[in-house]
Scaffold this motif. Structure first.
Motif, short mmCIF file in Angstrom:
data_model
loop_
_atom_site.label_atom_id
_atom_site.label_comp_id
_atom_site.label_asym_id
_atom_site.label_seq_id
_atom_site.Cartn_x
_atom_site.Cartn_y
_atom_site.Cartn_z
N TYR A 171 0.83 -1.21 0.00
CA TYR A 171 0.00 0.00 0.00
C TYR A 171 0.86 1.25 0.00
O TYR A 171 0.66 2.17 -0.81
CB TYR A 171 -0.92 0.02 1.22
N PHE A 172 1.83 1.31 0.90
CA PHE A 172 2.69 2.51 1.01
C PHE A 172 3.53 2.71 -0.26
O PHE A 172 3.72 3.85 -0.70
CB PHE A 172 3.60 2.41 2.23
N LEU A 173 4.00 1.62 -0.85
CA LEU A 173 4.81 1.73 -2.07
C LEU A 173 4.00 2.30 -3.23
O LEU A 173 4.52 3.05 -4.05
CB LEU A 173 5.37 0.36 -2.45
N PHE A 174 2.73 1.94 -3.29
CA PHE A 174 1.87 2.43 -4.37
C PHE A 174 1.36 3.85 -4.11
O PHE A 174 0.73 4.45 -4.98
CB PHE A 174 0.68 1.50 -4.58
N GLN A 175 1.66 4.38 -2.92
CA GLN A 175 1.25 5.75 -2.61
C GLN A 175 2.41 6.75 -2.71
O GLN A 175 2.27 7.91 -2.35
CB GLN A 175 0.68 5.81 -1.18
N MET A 176 3.55 6.29 -3.21
CA MET A 176 4.75 7.12 -3.21
C MET A 176 4.67 8.34 -4.13
O MET A 176 5.48 9.26 -4.00
CB MET A 176 5.97 6.27 -3.63
N ARG A 177 3.71 8.36 -5.05
CA ARG A 177 3.65 9.47 -5.99
C ARG A 177 2.79 10.64 -5.50
O ARG A 177 2.46 11.54 -6.26
CB ARG A 177 3.12 8.98 -7.34
#
Length: 402
Positions: A171-177
């Protein structure tokens, strides 16, 4: 009007509570939150609206609740009805969460927020465990910063805790942008912390699942013509995978014993698990399986015949969800599980949603070496992610067609 708003607030609060309590100790708190959610759902919106929406969601409802119905049918030919009824009760979340989520008009933003709550809760639960480990370490009560010893502090099986860590990290990795700088820093910090937690827990399958997640993210960036970022992600993924596999904790796992003198699973024991289950399925009923909650001593005796003493002594399960389903329900079990996972992947891929596709692949990876759906933690988290994915995608199609 005010009463309707309060009912809606109570419903969403109780739904958030289900997501929030998954990573915390024991299952009683999460079970209570599901009961509260059910009560909130009863008073949230008229039943006519719920039934109308549930009819529109008939196919995803049938698929997502199918494992509950399969366990219910398995009661008719099990050799242990009492234990089987306990298993059916444990699988109730497949039915309850399917009814609640598919009959409610939950917005895309709400679902995103629920995943955020889940991921933050995983971090909070990890911090709680770290605090306890530090306390024990300071007072010379033992080193709990390793494998099963660490997960004991949360009273959660190592594999399930590792699964929660990977899901939150995805989840956090896909929110990096996100453009908000402070939120970006917070998510990066949370990701690094979860990577450290994965190292401490030292679940080998979580490292493979993490490599799968990094591969999908790499392909995502490459597809978006972000080749530099794609290469960086790939390099980071490879370095992390190699670092984890050759780390002291993983090397310690490979010895087959923990610092507390307990046997730890390795590749040879996994093959014994699977061989024992395959032999039992072949000699029993490959078409219907043994039934819900069946306690077939032939499996444990098969372990004994193969020299798998720990499996015989502790009555281990198959440690593979596909074999577990075949053992309990035969061919229908395998077909049902594959149908659910295929539908999960299909609807994610068709909508080009790499987040849900990654989540589906993470679950499949864990299922290859673990019987994920044999405990409430695995059942609830799988049901939450699967139903949320389906309701989000199908609701989106309804909005477009409207």
């Amino acid at each position: 009007m005010i009463m309707e708003k309060l009912k809606e607030l109570f419903f969403y609060w109780s739904l958030a509570l289900v997501f929030m309590t998954v990573p915390f100790p024991k299952d009683s708190l999460n079970s209570l939150s599901i009961i509260i959610l059910t009560l909130a759902w009863l008073f949230y919106k008229p039943f006519s609206e719920k039934i109308k929406r549930l009819k529109k969601m008939a196919l995803p409802f049938i698929i997502s609740s199918s494992l509950f119905w399969l366990n219910l049918i398995g009661l008719f030919y099990t050799d242990d009805l009492f234990l089987g009824m306990g298993v059916v009760q444990k699988n109730l979340p497949f039915l309850i969460l399917s009814i609640v989520i598919f009959s409610s008009d939950i917005s895309k933003d709400s679902i995103k927020y629920l995943f955020k709550i889940f991921s933050i809760s995983v971090v909070a639960a990890s911090l709680f465990a770290v605090s306890k480990a530090l306390y024990f370490s300071i007072h010379n009560l033992g080193d709990f910063f390793y494998y099963a010893e660490f997960s004991k502090l949360l009273e959660i099986h190592t594999t399930y805790f590792a699964l929660l860590l990977v899901l939150a990290l995805v989840y956090f990795l896909f929110q990096m942008r996100i453009k908000n700088k402070s939120t970006f820093i917070l998510y990066v910090t949370a990701s690094v912390f979860l990577l450290i937690m994965i190292y401490i827990v030292s679940s080998r399958i979580s490292i493979i699942a993490l490599a799968v997640a990094f591969t999908v993210i790499c392909l995502k960036e490459f597809k978006n013509n972000n080749k530099v970022i794609s290469i960086l992600v790939l390099m980071c993924g490879l370095l992390l995978t190699v670092a984890y596999l050759f780390s002291p904790n993983i090397q310690k796992r490979n010895t087959g014993n923990s610092d507390f003198g307990m046997a730890t699973p390795n590749l040879s024991t996994r093959s014994l698990h699977w061989q024992g289950v395959i032999n039992t399925i072949s000699s029993a009923n490959p078409f219907l399986g043994l039934g819900t909650g069946a306690t077939d001593e032939s499996l444990y005796n098969e372990y004994k015949e193969l020299g798998f003493k720990e499996g015989y002594r502790f009555k281990y399960n198959a440690h593979n969800q596909f074999l577990e389903s075949a053992l309990s329900f035969g061919l229908p079990g395998i077909i049902t599980l594959i149908t659910i996972l295929s539908f999960f992947i299909f609807i994610s891929y068709k909508d080009n949603d790499l987040f849900y596709l990654t989540i589906a692949l993470v679950f499949i990876t864990f299922m290859m070496t673990e019987s994920i759906l044999e405990r409430q933690k695995g059942i609830v988290v799988f049901a939450l992610f699967f139903t949320s994915c389906l309701v989000l995608k199908i609701s989106k199609k309804e909005e477009i067609s409207a």
